[in-house]
Design a protein around this motif. Sequence first.
Motif, short mmCIF file in Angstrom:
data_model
loop_
_atom_site.label_atom_id
_atom_site.label_comp_id
_atom_site.label_asym_id
_atom_site.label_seq_id
_atom_site.Cartn_x
_atom_site.Cartn_y
_atom_site.Cartn_z
N ALA A 11 0.85 -1.48 0.88
CA ALA A 11 -0.28 -0.08 0.14
C ALA A 11 0.65 1.21 0.65
O ALA A 11 1.08 2.20 -0.57
CB ALA A 11 -1.80 0.34 1.78
N SER A 12 1.90 0.61 0.44
CA SER A 12 2.50 2.05 1.17
C SER A 12 3.24 2.57 -0.45
O SER A 12 3.63 4.05 -1.30
CB SER A 12 3.96 2.28 1.97
N LEU A 13 3.87 1.68 -0.96
CA LEU A 13 4.82 1.62 -2.30
C LEU A 13 3.75 2.08 -3.19
O LEU A 13 4.09 3.26 -4.05
CB LEU A 13 4.85 0.12 -2.67
N ARG A 14 2.15 1.46 -3.56
CA ARG A 14 1.38 2.19 -4.44
C ARG A 14 1.50 3.83 -4.40
O ARG A 14 0.90 4.86 -5.20
CB ARG A 14 0.18 1.44 -4.26
N ALA A 15 0.90 3.89 -2.90
CA ALA A 15 0.40 5.54 -2.95
C ALA A 15 1.74 6.01 -3.21
O ALA A 15 1.91 7.40 -3.66
CB ALA A 15 0.86 5.78 -1.25
N ALA A 16 3.04 6.01 -3.30
CA ALA A 16 4.35 6.74 -3.89
C ALA A 16 4.17 6.47 -5.01
O ALA A 16 4.14 7.98 -5.42
CB ALA A 16 5.67 6.24 -3.21
N MET A 17 4.25 5.79 -5.65
CA MET A 17 4.34 5.69 -7.15
C MET A 17 3.07 6.42 -7.02
O MET A 17 3.27 7.44 -8.22
CB MET A 17 4.04 4.82 -7.82
N GLU A 18 1.67 6.65 -6.80
CA GLU A 18 1.07 7.91 -7.32
C GLU A 18 1.46 9.32 -6.90
O GLU A 18 0.96 10.19 -7.49
CB GLU A 18 -0.29 7.65 -6.78
N ALA A 19 1.96 9.18 -6.20
CA ALA A 19 2.82 10.59 -5.63
C ALA A 19 3.71 11.56 -6.40
O ALA A 19 3.66 12.29 -6.93
CB ALA A 19 3.23 10.25 -4.54
N VAL A 20 4.36 10.43 -6.73
CA VAL A 20 5.36 10.00 -8.06
C VAL A 20 4.90 10.75 -9.58
O VAL A 20 5.20 11.72 -9.85
CB VAL A 20 6.78 9.27 -8.22
N MET A 21 3.75 10.43 -9.49
CA MET A 21 2.80 10.64 -11.18
C MET A 21 2.03 12.10 -11.02
O MET A 21 2.35 12.63 -11.73
CB MET A 21 1.93 9.19 -11.22
N LYS A 26 8.72 15.85 -7.35
CA LYS A 26 8.43 15.96 -5.12
C LYS A 26 9.29 13.83 -5.27
O LYS A 26 9.06 13.18 -5.59
CB LYS A 26 7.84 15.84 -4.81
N VAL A 27 9.95 14.31 -3.96
CA VAL A 27 10.99 13.06 -3.42
C VAL A 27 10.20 12.46 -3.14
O VAL A 27 8.77 12.39 -1.52
CB VAL A 27 11.79 13.24 -2.92
N PRO A 28 9.73 10.57 -2.47
CA PRO A 28 8.66 10.00 -1.61
C PRO A 28 8.62 9.98 -0.45
O PRO A 28 10.03 8.71 -0.90
CB PRO A 28 7.91 9.40 -3.09
N THR A 29 8.48 10.09 0.04
CA THR A 29 8.77 9.69 0.95
C THR A 29 7.69 8.65 1.88
O THR A 29 6.82 7.93 1.72
CB THR A 29 8.78 10.85 2.25
#
Length: 156
Positions: A11-21, A26-29
């Motif tokens: 879930a965290s990885l999916r959310a980070a990928m959405e933030a990058v898109m 912005k660097v995902p944290t």
Amino acid sequence: MPQRRGRWSEASLRAAMEAVMEDPFKVPTKRAMWSEESLRAAMKAVQEGHMTHYAAAELYNIPRSTLWDHLVSGKTVKRTGRYPVMNTEQEEHLVGRLIDKSKTQKLTNKIIRREAFIMCQEWKLKHNFNLKTGLAGIDWLRMFLKRHPEISNAKQ
């Protein structure tokens, strides 16, 4: 399968990928990847005695210390970062002062920073502004202008 420390959950990885898109610069944290809804559900489960805070933190994917802090304070609002120097009411007062000042002179970053410092001194607010120069910090100014775009317009 239990997660290993330091690894990203699915879930965290999916959310980070959405933030990058959304914003590729912005660097995902891994900070605050949980939602307010999951926090409320976890708090409710612990308060009603259905599970321990350790189990709730694991189930709802919230850091244990974060869940504990929210249980102790009773607040369900997701908040990260530093607390602001001034509360909303005080900032609105400063905005009013700055808008009044903009009618007689051009607002500059230095004037805004000095006014903020003076107001904090007058109201005896705890702050970490520079006492030697008598100015609020550049980072404070940047965030203040972000919160109050009407000041950016008054500067012009």
